[in-house]
Design a protein around this motif. Structure first.
Motif, PDB file in Angstrom:
ATOM      1  N   ALA A  71       0.826  -1.208   0.000  1.00  0.00           N
ATOM      2  CA  ALA A  71       0.000   0.000   0.000  1.00  0.00           C
ATOM      3  C   ALA A  71       0.861   1.258   0.000  1.00  0.00           C
ATOM      4  O   ALA A  71       0.545   2.246  -0.677  1.00  0.00           O
ATOM      5  CB  ALA A  71      -0.920  -0.020   1.222  1.00  0.00           C
ATOM      6  N   ALA A  74       2.090   1.741  -3.512  1.00  0.00           N
ATOM      7  CA  ALA A  74       1.051   2.043  -4.506  1.00  0.00           C
ATOM      8  C   ALA A  74       0.454   3.428  -4.303  1.00  0.00           C
ATOM      9  O   ALA A  74       0.018   4.073  -5.268  1.00  0.00           O
ATOM     10  CB  ALA A  74      -0.050   0.985  -4.444  1.00  0.00           C
ATOM     11  N   LEU A 214      -2.625  -1.278  -6.681  1.00  0.00           N
ATOM     12  CA  LEU A 214      -2.508  -2.041  -5.441  1.00  0.00           C
ATOM     13  C   LEU A 214      -2.886  -3.504  -5.655  1.00  0.00           C
ATOM     14  O   LEU A 214      -2.228  -4.408  -5.137  1.00  0.00           O
ATOM     15  CB  LEU A 214      -3.399  -1.404  -4.368  1.00  0.00           C
ATOM     16  N   LEU A 218      -0.070  -6.075  -4.806  1.00  0.00           N
ATOM     17  CA  LEU A 218      -0.264  -6.799  -3.547  1.00  0.00           C
ATOM     18  C   LEU A 218       0.118  -8.276  -3.650  1.00  0.00           C
ATOM     19  O   LEU A 218       0.863  -8.785  -2.797  1.00  0.00           O
ATOM     20  CB  LEU A 218      -1.723  -6.644  -3.089  1.00  0.00           C
TER      21      LEU A 218
END
Length: 504
Positions: A71, A74, A214, A218
């Protein structure tokens, strides 16, 4: 001659009477030796080894820092900038003359500039969601305010949330989906120079493209935790043989996994825990250590409970050879005083040998070699032989207290009066004594064995994995005589989990 004839006739009668007596004696002798009574057939059925389905909880933890880092990468620190001209930064000043409002100054224009940034991202759990809290800060200034003011500055803040949902693919690789969420009830903004500047719509417009980034990054970050490799190791390590009791008797439990279950995840402090469970067959063996089942390839995840409900079987088996001296001691002690038999009176018995084994129909057979005689009789009246007794072992539901009933007696002896032995065997005194000597309260044995098992598997290390169990329920089944022994089945239930714990 007549006298000699009478003597001869008398002699013949005497010889005839003697022959009849010999014949009766022979008949009696033949009756005293009937064909030997056959011993009850020996059972050869083994004690069953039930296969109990169990679920081992095998949580896999990963550092939630990987999600936070994804996070952080991003979502840029500077979300957007503001640079806009406003013709009415300062509205016209008005005065009221004769009930009318008149402008005394014109509206003053300005240029509004600013920057919106975010602070450090914080993670927390909320049900099945991983929440990335994104604090938003704005700093706004006014420039060239009608050439009158050098500038005014104001700040504001808001909180946005990225809701992340994880999943495991059939290849055990984590995947994530992200959606934005805002929980404010009043649009965040700044009251500045008489006007309200909000940035809710702007925040949504600027953050929404980050969702795709993201979701792409991720899984890449989560791959660093190497979840498939951890699950693979757990799966292979779960094909194990555990020692439940080292000796007297040695007891082993074999665990053979058949599927691996996935039931979501939870966020705990700095960890994300994937709730996994291994459904396995657990078998318990007495004696030699069994071979472990050959591991199978890791299957894809299956939906199911992962609460770690662990079931296994505890065999409490009495060897017949161990029962024989118990019966013999009881009979020897009791034989120190006469047995009072109905219609016969006091009888003295001497027990010489006891043989016990399992016979058909779930019964136990006991053979007694003994000598008995009436208490007022001498050695000449002793009767020697063997009698066989069979009985059915029973216990109340969920009780370790065992008793024997449905007693039957057969046998053969070496004299016509050998029915004395059968009467002795059928007497309540002897039958109750043998049943009582066979009766064993398994409570102490079960409690002792469970204590050993609790200690043995409370924490069981298998390489880099720690297996932890907790027994919380015991169920006692029905006792039965098998060829291998008198067997009381006990099933235990509890919880179990396997955790990755590298040795330091």
């Amino acid at each position: 001659m007549g006298r000699s004839t009478r003597k001869a006739a008398g002699g013949d009668r005497h010889m005839l009477r003697h022959a009849v007596l010999l014949g009766l004696a022979g008949l009696a002798g033949s009756c005293s030796r009937p064909p030997p009574a056959e011993a009850p057939p020996r059972a050869d059925d083994p004690v069953p080894v039930p296969k109990e389905p169990s679920i081992l909880s095998v949580p896999v933890d990963i550092d939630s820092g990987a999600i936070r880092q994804a996070a952080e990468r991003a979502i840029p620190r500077q979300l957007w900038t503001i640079n806009q001209h406003s013709p009415r930064c300062i509205p016209p000043q008005k005065v009221k003359i004769l009930g009318a409002k008149l402008n005394v100054t014109p509206a003053i224009s300005c240029t509004i500039v600013g920057v919106v940034t975010r602070g450090p991202i914080r993670l927390r759990g909320e049900g099945r969601d991983i929440i990335a809290d994104v604090p938003i800060h704005a700093q706004i200034s006014a420039r060239d305010v009608g050439g009158l003011l050098k500038g005014e500055t104001a700040t504001g803040s808001a909180l946005a949330h990225a809701r992340i949902k994880l999943d495991l693919g059939k290849d055990w690789k984590p995947r994530g989906t992200v959606r934005l969420h805002y929980d404010w009830t009043k649009a965040p903004g700044i009251d500045f120079l008489g006007q309200r500047i909000t940035f809710t719509d702007e925040a949504d417009r600027k953050l929404r493209p980050i969702v795709g980034t993201l979701e792409r990054d991720l899984p890449r970050e989560l791959a660093r935790a190497n979840v498939p490799a951890q699950v693979e190791q757990l799966w292979r390590k779960s094909f194990a043989v555990l020692s439940l009791n080292e000796k007297n008797p040695p007891v082993w439990m074999r665990v053979s996994p058949i599927k691996i279950l996935y039931n979501g995840y939870t966020v705990r402090e700095s960890r994300v825990r994937f709730n996994l469970g291994i459904e396995a067959i657990t078998e318990t063996f007495v004696g030699n250590r069994p071979d472990a089942t050959e591991p199978t390839p890791l299957p894809p995840p299956a939906a199911g409970r992962t609460d770690g409900q662990f079931h296994f079987f505890i065999p409490v088996t009495a060897d017949y050879r161990e029962l024989e001296p118990v019966i013999m001691r009881a009979l020897t002690k009791r034989s120190q005083r006469p047995f009072d038999l109905p219609a016969i009176g006091p009888v003295i018995a001497r027990f010489e040998k006891v043989e016990a084994y399992g016979t058909t129909g779930g019964r136990i057979a006991v053979g007694l070699t003994l000598t008995a005689r009436p208490a007022k009789g001498g050695k000449a009246q002793e009767v020697h032989g063997r009698i066989w007794m069979t009985a059915m072992p029973r216990n109340a539901p969920n009780s370790p207290e065992v008793h024997f009933d449905a007693l039957t007696v057969t046998g053969n002896t070496d004299a016509l009066s050998g029915d004395l032995l059968l009467a002795l065997g059928n007497s309540p005194a002897v039958g109750a004594l043998i049943a009582q000597s066979l009766t064993q309260n398994f409570s102490k044995d079960i409690a002792e064995l469970l204590g050993k098992i609790r200690r043995a598997i409370d924490e069981k290390r298998a390489g880099e994995f720690l297996i932890t169990t907790d027994l919380d329920q015991v169920e006692i089944g029905q006792i039965k005589a098998f060829g291998q022994g008198l067997h009381l089945p006990v099933r235990a239930k509890g919880t179990a989990r396997i955790a990755y714990k590298p040795q330091s």
